[in-house]
Design a protein around this motif. Structure first.
Motif, PDB file in Angstrom:
ATOM      1  N   LEU A  24       0.813  -1.224   0.000  1.00  0.00           N
ATOM      2  CA  LEU A  24       0.000   0.000   0.000  1.00  0.00           C
ATOM      3  C   LEU A  24       0.843   1.268   0.000  1.00  0.00           C
ATOM      4  CD1 LEU A  24      -2.752  -1.039   2.565  1.00  0.00           C
ATOM      5  CD2 LEU A  24      -2.980  -0.873   0.082  1.00  0.00           C
ATOM      6  N   THR A  25       2.130   1.146   0.287  1.00  0.00           N
ATOM      7  CA  THR A  25       3.016   2.300   0.384  1.00  0.00           C
ATOM      8  C   THR A  25       3.837   2.429  -0.895  1.00  0.00           C
ATOM      9  OG1 THR A  25       3.193   1.892   2.765  1.00  0.00           O
ATOM     10  CG2 THR A  25       4.812   3.381   1.808  1.00  0.00           C
ATOM     11  N   PRO A  26       3.851   3.624  -1.527  1.00  0.00           N
ATOM     12  CA  PRO A  26       4.683   3.802  -2.724  1.00  0.00           C
ATOM     13  C   PRO A  26       6.136   3.432  -2.432  1.00  0.00           C
ATOM     14  CG  PRO A  26       3.243   5.679  -2.440  1.00  0.00           C
ATOM     15  CD  PRO A  26       3.116   4.845  -1.193  1.00  0.00           C
ATOM     16  N   SER A  27       6.784   2.773  -3.388  1.00  0.00           N
ATOM     17  CA  SER A  27       8.110   2.201  -3.159  1.00  0.00           C
ATOM     18  C   SER A  27       9.173   3.231  -2.806  1.00  0.00           C
ATOM     19  CB  SER A  27       8.558   1.402  -4.383  1.00  0.00           C
ATOM     20  OG  SER A  27       8.619   2.246  -5.515  1.00  0.00           O
ATOM     21  N   PHE A  28       9.037   4.493  -3.291  1.00  0.00           N
ATOM     22  CA  PHE A  28      10.084   5.475  -3.008  1.00  0.00           C
ATOM     23  C   PHE A  28      10.065   5.943  -1.554  1.00  0.00           C
ATOM     24  CE2 PHE A  28       6.598   7.568  -5.220  1.00  0.00           C
ATOM     25  CZ  PHE A  28       6.205   8.536  -4.304  1.00  0.00           C
ATOM     26  N   ASN A 124       9.347  14.802  -3.837  1.00  0.00           N
ATOM     27  CA  ASN A 124       8.309  13.827  -3.548  1.00  0.00           C
ATOM     28  C   ASN A 124       7.034  14.282  -4.241  1.00  0.00           C
ATOM     29  OD1 ASN A 124       7.136  11.591  -2.356  1.00  0.00           O
ATOM     30  ND2 ASN A 124       6.377  12.800  -0.653  1.00  0.00           N
ATOM     31  N   ILE A 125       6.350  13.385  -4.912  1.00  0.00           N
ATOM     32  CA  ILE A 125       5.120  13.709  -5.628  1.00  0.00           C
ATOM     33  C   ILE A 125       3.999  12.853  -5.068  1.00  0.00           C
ATOM     34  CG2 ILE A 125       3.974  13.777  -7.865  1.00  0.00           C
ATOM     35  CD1 ILE A 125       6.817  13.904  -9.128  1.00  0.00           C
ATOM     36  N   SER A 126       2.921  13.513  -4.610  1.00  0.00           N
ATOM     37  CA  SER A 126       1.737  12.820  -4.117  1.00  0.00           C
ATOM     38  C   SER A 126       0.540  13.382  -4.860  1.00  0.00           C
ATOM     39  CB  SER A 126       1.555  13.057  -2.619  1.00  0.00           C
ATOM     40  OG  SER A 126       2.697  12.648  -1.904  1.00  0.00           O
ATOM     41  N   SER A 127      -0.371  12.492  -5.264  1.00  0.00           N
ATOM     42  CA  SER A 127      -1.547  12.994  -5.972  1.00  0.00           C
ATOM     43  C   SER A 127      -2.806  12.286  -5.514  1.00  0.00           C
ATOM     44  CB  SER A 127      -1.375  12.841  -7.483  1.00  0.00           C
ATOM     45  OG  SER A 127      -1.323  11.479  -7.825  1.00  0.00           O
ATOM     46  N   LEU A 133       0.587  17.246  -5.108  1.00  0.00           N
ATOM     47  CA  LEU A 133       1.441  17.936  -4.137  1.00  0.00           C
ATOM     48  C   LEU A 133       2.881  17.595  -4.485  1.00  0.00           C
ATOM     49  CD1 LEU A 133       1.962  19.469  -1.425  1.00  0.00           C
ATOM     50  CD2 LEU A 133       1.854  17.236  -0.313  1.00  0.00           C
ATOM     51  N   TYR A 134       3.667  18.630  -4.822  1.00  0.00           N
ATOM     52  CA  TYR A 134       5.102  18.458  -5.056  1.00  0.00           C
ATOM     53  C   TYR A 134       5.824  18.985  -3.824  1.00  0.00           C
ATOM     54  CZ  TYR A 134       3.735  18.086  -9.977  1.00  0.00           C
ATOM     55  OH  TYR A 134       3.146  17.719 -11.151  1.00  0.00           O
ATOM     56  N   SER A 135       6.658  18.151  -3.218  1.00  0.00           N
ATOM     57  CA  SER A 135       7.452  18.553  -2.057  1.00  0.00           C
ATOM     58  C   SER A 135       8.923  18.482  -2.433  1.00  0.00           C
ATOM     59  CB  SER A 135       7.176  17.631  -0.870  1.00  0.00           C
ATOM     60  OG  SER A 135       5.821  17.671  -0.509  1.00  0.00           O
ATOM     61  N   PHE A 136       9.582  19.625  -2.450  1.00  0.00           N
ATOM     62  CA  PHE A 136      10.995  19.717  -2.808  1.00  0.00           C
ATOM     63  C   PHE A 136      11.822  20.042  -1.571  1.00  0.00           C
ATOM     64  CE2 PHE A 136       8.719  21.046  -6.605  1.00  0.00           C
ATOM     65  CZ  PHE A 136       9.427  20.485  -7.651  1.00  0.00           C
TER      66      PHE A 136
END
Length: 144
Positions: A24-28, A124-127, A133-136
């Motif tokens: 359930l958790t994105p691999s990155f 990090n990219i979450s959608s 949401l882009y987190s730099f």
């Protein structure tokens, strides 16, 4: 049931739950395959999703309220294009943008940041649906 059997069942159940959590958790978010990394990655992912959900709730609330200006912190900017938040920590900046998903948008943001002599340390990219949401984490390089 013996203690050994109970413990074996508990470990089997924990391993099954960790497999589900990992899927359930994105691999990155998961840096290594050990249990602690899976759990810490899942926690980080959940925190980001909570933040995204909160931002979406605030956006929804703003749309439903009358358009009265609210006081804005110096490091936060809202526009029709995106909500942008920047926090400075030493020579690094945490930059977050929340906006409608537009194809190629992150590539353009990265290009602009690099042209301004910023070094991107982490992205990090979450959608959710059509919102992203882009987190730099950016290192500010001073060009002399």
């Amino acid at each position: 049931m013996s203690h050994i059997t109970v413990e074996r069942n508990r470990r089997r159940q924990m391993n099954e739950h960790l497999k589900i959590l990992r899927s359930l958790t994105p691999s990155f978010y998961i840096k290594r395959g050990d249990q602690a990394s899976v759990i810490s990655g899942a926690i980080e992912f959940i925190k980001e999703m909570q933040q995204l959900f909160g931002s979406l709730e605030r956006k929804k609330k703003r749309k439903s309220l009358s358009p009265t200006p609210s006081p804005k912190p110096a490091a936060f900017c809202r526009s029709s294009a995106a909500d942008v938040e920047a926090k400075i920590s030493g020579s690094n900046v945490m930059l977050k943008t929340l906006s409608k998903r537009i194809p190629g948008q992150v590539v353009r943001i990265v290009a602009v940041l690099e042209r301004q002599a910023f070094e991107i340390l982490h992205l990090n990219i979450s959608s959710v649906e059509d919102t992203v949401l882009y987190s730099f984490v950016i290192k500010v390089c001073i060009v002399v």
